[in-house]
Scaffold this active site. Structure first.
Site, PDB file in Angstrom:
ATOM      1  N   SER A  46       0.837  -0.848   0.056  1.00 10.42           N
ATOM      2  CA  SER A  46       0.295  -0.349  -0.206  1.00 10.42           C
ATOM      3  C   SER A  46       0.959   0.985  -0.300  1.00 10.42           C
ATOM      4  O   SER A  46       2.116   1.162   0.348  1.00 10.42           O
ATOM      5  CB  SER A  46      -0.844   0.616   1.352  1.00 10.42           C
ATOM      6  OG  SER A  46      -1.230   1.727   1.209  1.00 10.42           O
ATOM      7  N   TYR A  64      -2.342   0.302  10.257  1.00 18.67           N
ATOM      8  CA  TYR A  64      -2.705  -1.090   8.347  1.00 18.67           C
ATOM      9  C   TYR A  64      -1.110  -0.958   7.766  1.00 18.67           C
ATOM     10  O   TYR A  64      -0.997  -1.814   7.492  1.00 18.67           O
ATOM     11  CB  TYR A  64      -3.850   0.122   8.027  1.00 18.67           C
ATOM     12  CG  TYR A  64      -3.996   0.273   6.790  1.00 18.67           C
ATOM     13  CD1 TYR A  64      -4.512  -1.750   5.828  1.00 18.67           C
ATOM     14  CD2 TYR A  64      -3.865   0.830   6.029  1.00 18.67           C
ATOM     15  CE1 TYR A  64      -4.260  -1.969   4.696  1.00 18.67           C
ATOM     16  CE2 TYR A  64      -4.235  -0.069   4.166  1.00 18.67           C
ATOM     17  CZ  TYR A  64      -3.964  -1.299   3.483  1.00 18.67           C
ATOM     18  OH  TYR A  64      -4.099  -1.278   2.116  1.00 18.67           O
TER      19      TYR A  64
END
Length: 341
Positions: free
Chosen positions: A143, A168
């Protein structure tokens, strides 16, 4: 090739699975079909792939597609170590495309355990199965969030990413480190893909494109964080999938020949779009002005993202390039059709 796609009922997983099937690959998809967002949307994606599932909470029965003869699906959670080894042993995958993950920066503030279970434990289980079953290439989702508060723009894969600002992001950085270790210890070719703000048809309901469209259609105010002073490298889903396909089809044999077993790429539109311009594109397509609730920056968020994709261009002669207005129009057309508006 025979390919496992984890998270196959998810946004990126669905589109990737469909593209691989159309290109003639044999695909097995798995997903835990959790309720992080509306499960009906996940079921609808599977129906588009020819799967008509009637899963109970404990089912892991393999279902064969009635549309694609080269597709099977099972409800399996990558965090559950017991089911994966037998799946790998039976199916003899050449490639694994790991797109299963607990997504979302903000939700990680509320439910951190879900991120450890799916993104750390689940990824370890995938790595172990890959190295014990002679998988030729593991391609996995990372990501843009790994860049954290990086001030150097655009973000390059050579940049330091040691300062994530959400759990995350920390799990995605951990995935890259774990993959590097397995590449080094077990000669397992791995490729991490740092996705930048993916949007498009069949997108997740917790993402800005979906939230803004829904609120504007319903006549509700949209929440605009950091008082609109945000920029994102919005990347259309088809561009993401094309990048994944390039890496699966062109890199697998190369890796073993060159011995360059560990790689990471950015996949982004390589343009930073102002949030207010993004909202304006949605307003224009809907023909409606949005009521805006201006709010401060949220914890775990960053003011700007922008992908440097020179590695992608160099290795695959590929650059994502879908214009924002085209992508927005495609999403809104899908949204209206799906919800009968």
């Amino acid at each position: 090739m025979k390919i496992l796609v984890t998270g196959a009922a998810g946004f990126i997983g669905y589109h990737t699975t469909k593209a691989l099937l159309k290109r003639g690959h044999v695909v097995v998809g798995i997903d835990n079909l959790n309720d992080y967002y509306d499960v009906n949307l996940k079921i609808s994606r599977l129906r588009e792939l020819g799967i008509t599932p009637e899963f109970d909470n404990d089912s892991s029965t393999m279902v064969v597609s009635n549309v694609y003869s080269n597709f099977k699906f099972a409800k399996i959670d990558v965090a559950h170590r017991s089911e994966l080894p037998s799946l790998f042993n039976e199916e003899k995958f050449e490639i694994v495309c790991n797109l299963a993950a607990q997504a979302g920066v903000r939700y990680s503030l509320e439910n951190p355990e879900a991120y450890i279970d799916s993104n750390i434990v689940g990824f370890l289980n995938i790595l172990e199965c890959c190295r014990n079953n002679d998988v030729k290439h593991l391609v996995y989702a990372s990501s843009s969030s790994v860049y954290g508060m990086n001030k150097d723009i655009p973000f390059k894969t050579t940049d330091n990413v040691d300062h994530p600002i959400s759990l995350y992001a920390a799990t995605k950085k951990s995935n890259e480190l774990m993959a590097h270790t397995y590449s080094h210890l077990y000669d397992l070719p791995t490729t991490g893909l740092r996705f930048f703000t993916v949007y498009g048809p069949w997108g997740r309901p917790d993402m800005a494109m979906f939230l803004f469209t829904k609120a504007i259609i319903e006549g509700k105010a949209i929440k605009v964080f950091n008082h609109g002073n945000m920029e994102r490298d919005f990347t259309y889903i088809d561009d993401i999938v094309t990048g994944i396909i390039h890496i699966i089809e062109e890199e697998t044999d190369n890796r073993h020949q060159t011995g360059d077993l560990y790689k990471v790429y950015n996949i982004g539109n390589s343009k930073s779009v102002k949030l207010m311009d993004f909202i304006e594109a949605i307003e224009k397509e809907l023909g409606t002005k949005a009521e805006k609730e201006m709010l401060p920056m949220q914890d775990g968020d960053v003011p700007k993202t922008w992908a440097d994709v020179e590695d992608l261009i160099r290795d695959f002669n590929y650059r994502p390039n879908t214009p924002i207005m085209e992508g927005v129009a495609n999403f809104i057309n899908w949204y209206k059709k799906y919800y009968g508006i």
